[in-house]
Design a protein around this motif. Sequence first.
Motif, PDB file in Angstrom:
ATOM      1  N   ILE A  84      -3.934   9.789 -16.458  1.00 31.91           N
ATOM      2  CA  ILE A  84      -4.279   9.979 -15.044  1.00 31.91           C
ATOM      3  C   ILE A  84      -3.894  11.395 -14.633  1.00 31.91           C
ATOM      4  O   ILE A  84      -4.637  12.080 -13.920  1.00 31.91           O
ATOM      5  CB  ILE A  84      -3.543   8.931 -14.177  1.00 31.91           C
ATOM      6  CG1 ILE A  84      -4.087   7.538 -14.488  1.00 31.91           C
ATOM      7  CG2 ILE A  84      -3.687   9.241 -12.698  1.00 31.91           C
ATOM      8  CD1 ILE A  84      -3.304   6.411 -13.858  1.00 31.91           C
ATOM      9  N   LYS A  85      -2.746  11.852 -15.125  1.00 38.17           N
ATOM     10  CA  LYS A  85      -2.265  13.201 -14.782  1.00 38.17           C
ATOM     11  C   LYS A  85      -3.295  14.261 -15.170  1.00 38.17           C
ATOM     12  O   LYS A  85      -3.689  15.101 -14.352  1.00 38.17           O
ATOM     13  CB  LYS A  85      -0.935  13.445 -15.508  1.00 38.17           C
ATOM     14  CG  LYS A  85      -0.388  14.847 -15.361  1.00 38.17           C
ATOM     15  CD  LYS A  85       0.915  14.990 -16.134  1.00 38.17           C
ATOM     16  CE  LYS A  85       1.346  16.453 -16.205  1.00 38.17           C
ATOM     17  NZ  LYS A  85       2.601  16.635 -16.915  1.00 38.17           N
ATOM     18  N   GLU A 110      -0.218   7.670  -8.546  1.00 42.58           N
ATOM     19  CA  GLU A 110      -0.074   8.616  -9.658  1.00 42.58           C
ATOM     20  C   GLU A 110      -1.196   9.664  -9.610  1.00 42.58           C
ATOM     21  O   GLU A 110      -0.966  10.861  -9.794  1.00 42.58           O
ATOM     22  CB  GLU A 110      -0.118   7.814 -10.980  1.00 42.58           C
ATOM     23  CG  GLU A 110      -0.214   8.616 -12.268  1.00 42.58           C
ATOM     24  CD  GLU A 110       1.128   9.165 -12.761  1.00 42.58           C
ATOM     25  OE1 GLU A 110       2.126   8.964 -12.050  1.00 42.58           O
ATOM     26  OE2 GLU A 110       1.131   9.800 -13.824  1.00 42.58           O
ATOM     27  N   PHE A 111      -2.402   9.196  -9.320  1.00 46.50           N
ATOM     28  CA  PHE A 111      -3.547  10.105  -9.217  1.00 46.50           C
ATOM     29  C   PHE A 111      -3.301  11.127  -8.104  1.00 46.50           C
ATOM     30  O   PHE A 111      -3.488  12.333  -8.289  1.00 46.50           O
ATOM     31  CB  PHE A 111      -4.811   9.292  -8.913  1.00 46.50           C
ATOM     32  CG  PHE A 111      -6.036   9.871  -9.539  1.00 46.50           C
ATOM     33  CD1 PHE A 111      -6.569   9.331 -10.699  1.00 46.50           C
ATOM     34  CD2 PHE A 111      -6.655  10.984  -8.986  1.00 46.50           C
ATOM     35  CE1 PHE A 111      -7.698   9.881 -11.289  1.00 46.50           C
ATOM     36  CE2 PHE A 111      -7.778  11.543  -9.567  1.00 46.50           C
ATOM     37  CZ  PHE A 111      -8.308  10.989 -10.719  1.00 46.50           C
ATOM     38  N   THR A 116      -4.737  17.989  -6.632  1.00 44.47           N
ATOM     39  CA  THR A 116      -4.456  18.999  -5.606  1.00 44.47           C
ATOM     40  C   THR A 116      -5.504  18.910  -4.488  1.00 44.47           C
ATOM     41  O   THR A 116      -5.566  19.762  -3.613  1.00 44.47           O
ATOM     42  CB  THR A 116      -4.457  20.412  -6.232  1.00 44.47           C
ATOM     43  OG1 THR A 116      -5.697  20.580  -6.932  1.00 44.47           O
ATOM     44  CG2 THR A 116      -3.296  20.578  -7.200  1.00 44.47           C
ATOM     45  N   ILE A 117      -6.349  17.878  -4.549  1.00 41.14           N
ATOM     46  CA  ILE A 117      -7.366  17.612  -3.526  1.00 41.14           C
ATOM     47  C   ILE A 117      -7.044  16.257  -2.878  1.00 41.14           C
ATOM     48  O   ILE A 117      -6.330  15.446  -3.468  1.00 41.14           O
ATOM     49  CB  ILE A 117      -8.781  17.580  -4.151  1.00 41.14           C
ATOM     50  CG1 ILE A 117      -8.826  16.570  -5.326  1.00 41.14           C
ATOM     51  CG2 ILE A 117      -9.196  18.977  -4.629  1.00 41.14           C
ATOM     52  CD1 ILE A 117     -10.197  16.354  -5.930  1.00 41.14           C
ATOM     53  N   PRO A 118      -7.576  16.013  -1.664  1.00 38.86           N
ATOM     54  CA  PRO A 118      -7.290  14.723  -1.018  1.00 38.86           C
ATOM     55  C   PRO A 118      -7.811  13.539  -1.830  1.00 38.86           C
ATOM     56  O   PRO A 118      -8.885  13.612  -2.428  1.00 38.86           O
ATOM     57  CB  PRO A 118      -8.052  14.813   0.314  1.00 38.86           C
ATOM     58  CG  PRO A 118      -8.260  16.268   0.557  1.00 38.86           C
ATOM     59  CD  PRO A 118      -8.376  16.903  -0.793  1.00 38.86           C
ATOM     60  N   VAL A 119      -7.025  12.468  -1.844  1.00 35.34           N
ATOM     61  CA  VAL A 119      -7.412  11.234  -2.521  1.00 35.34           C
ATOM     62  C   VAL A 119      -7.530  10.134  -1.458  1.00 35.34           C
ATOM     63  O   VAL A 119      -6.645   9.979  -0.612  1.00 35.34           O
ATOM     64  CB  VAL A 119      -6.374  10.832  -3.595  1.00 35.34           C
ATOM     65  CG1 VAL A 119      -6.727   9.479  -4.222  1.00 35.34           C
ATOM     66  CG2 VAL A 119      -6.281  11.911  -4.674  1.00 35.34           C
ATOM     67  N   ILE A 120      -8.639   9.397  -1.504  1.00 32.89           N
ATOM     68  CA  ILE A 120      -8.877   8.309  -0.549  1.00 32.89           C
ATOM     69  C   ILE A 120      -8.878   6.985  -1.306  1.00 32.89           C
ATOM     70  O   ILE A 120      -9.562   6.853  -2.333  1.00 32.89           O
ATOM     71  CB  ILE A 120     -10.236   8.503   0.174  1.00 32.89           C
ATOM     72  CG1 ILE A 120     -10.231   9.817   0.970  1.00 32.89           C
ATOM     73  CG2 ILE A 120     -10.532   7.312   1.096  1.00 32.89           C
ATOM     74  CD1 ILE A 120     -11.583  10.166   1.595  1.00 32.89           C
ATOM     75  N   ASN A 121      -8.131   6.028  -0.788  1.00 36.13           N
ATOM     76  CA  ASN A 121      -8.062   4.701  -1.401  1.00 36.13           C
ATOM     77  C   ASN A 121      -9.263   3.849  -0.967  1.00 36.13           C
ATOM     78  O   ASN A 121      -9.370   3.465   0.199  1.00 36.13           O
ATOM     79  CB  ASN A 121      -6.746   4.015  -0.989  1.00 36.13           C
ATOM     80  CG  ASN A 121      -6.600   2.640  -1.602  1.00 36.13           C
ATOM     81  OD1 ASN A 121      -7.492   2.153  -2.295  1.00 36.13           O
ATOM     82  ND2 ASN A 121      -5.467   1.999  -1.347  1.00 36.13           N
ATOM     83  N   ALA A 122     -10.119   3.549  -1.928  1.00 34.65           N
ATOM     84  CA  ALA A 122     -11.292   2.703  -1.657  1.00 34.65           C
ATOM     85  C   ALA A 122     -10.995   1.243  -1.979  1.00 34.65           C
ATOM     86  O   ALA A 122     -11.923   0.458  -2.117  1.00 34.65           O
ATOM     87  CB  ALA A 122     -12.471   3.204  -2.475  1.00 34.65           C
ATOM     88  N   LEU A 123      -9.750   0.881  -2.110  1.00 33.89           N
ATOM     89  CA  LEU A 123      -9.202  -0.469  -2.370  1.00 33.89           C
ATOM     90  C   LEU A 123      -8.357  -0.466  -3.637  1.00 33.89           C
ATOM     91  O   LEU A 123      -8.784   0.036  -4.674  1.00 33.89           O
ATOM     92  CB  LEU A 123     -10.315  -1.531  -2.508  1.00 33.89           C
ATOM     93  CG  LEU A 123      -9.895  -3.005  -2.783  1.00 33.89           C
ATOM     94  CD1 LEU A 123     -10.835  -3.986  -2.084  1.00 33.89           C
ATOM     95  CD2 LEU A 123      -9.818  -3.309  -4.264  1.00 33.89           C
TER      96      LEU A 123
END
Length: 299
Positions: A84-85, A110-111, A116-123
């Motif tokens: 994932i890293k 972990e993601f 270095t960019i925004p991460v959005i949780n889609a579930l």
Amino acid sequence: MKRDYLRVLDLKRDEFFSLINRAIEFKSNKDLLKSSLVGKCIGMIFEKPSTRTRVSFDVAIYQLGGHPMCLSSKELQLSRGETIKDTAQVLSRYLDCIVIRTFSHKTIEEFAKWATIPVINALTDEHHPCQAMADMMTILEKKGKLEGIKLAYVGDGNNVANSLIEASALTGIKINIATPQGCEPLEEVVQKAKAFTEVKIFSDPEQAVLQADVIYTDVWLSMGEEGSIEKKKKLKNFQVNTKLLSKAKPDAIVMHCLPAHRGEEITDEVLDGPQSVVLDQAENRLHTSKAILEFLLTM
Ligand code: CP
Ligand code: NVA
């Protein structure tokens, strides 16, 4: 510093409200800021099926001028053991944002740690924060306010329930959860929310829905739990049907994030009935997706 939206409590109360209001603007003015994502490429990784989340994000990105790129984890080297890293760091060099649906919440944390960019949780198994924002927008549209609204969630204390509890904490909704022993929402979520609003757990659905303005339910078995016959048995008395609905306020609305297992957690009569707002909820996923993307990508 980039921001992520992994759980509802990643946002402050005023941010959450301003995103709902922005989504309402997007809904009423289709031409609004058509160009806020021009030149931006948003990746979407889905490790579980999706209809609403995948399509609404794809359309939202397109309508804001960006480029959506949908990837299944099977197509990525993640499926062959790349970490994932490494994946998060590499994708951050190409993309402007990443939307992820996965199993464990730890995976998305972990993601987000390495991206270095925004991460959005889609579930994830534990949270569904994009759904909760669309739900709050829908309640505001239907009831004219959020503070003081009484929401009764009936069924499994799952990802959707956890995110509704966190959204109740931010908005001042009073939330009752009716669930059998062993299906309770996360204790950590309940404890955090109790610092801000009333959260009560019931074992009797009829008690939980008394005087409710909103009745909400979701599937008994979430994606990945399909074989859990014992769990389904435990939940059999937690169906939202006409009898249960009659115990709530006469003008109560009925909500479900969909997809529904008709005849299990909810009857056809209620899901298709005049008090159901499930299609408005589904539509509002599009408008809130736009608000979330715009906030994280243009801040
Ligand atoms: N409510 C929801 O997230 O639906 P999908 O699984 O179809 O995306
Ligand atoms: N609790 C459900 C929600 C689907 C949108 C699941 O995780 O399968």
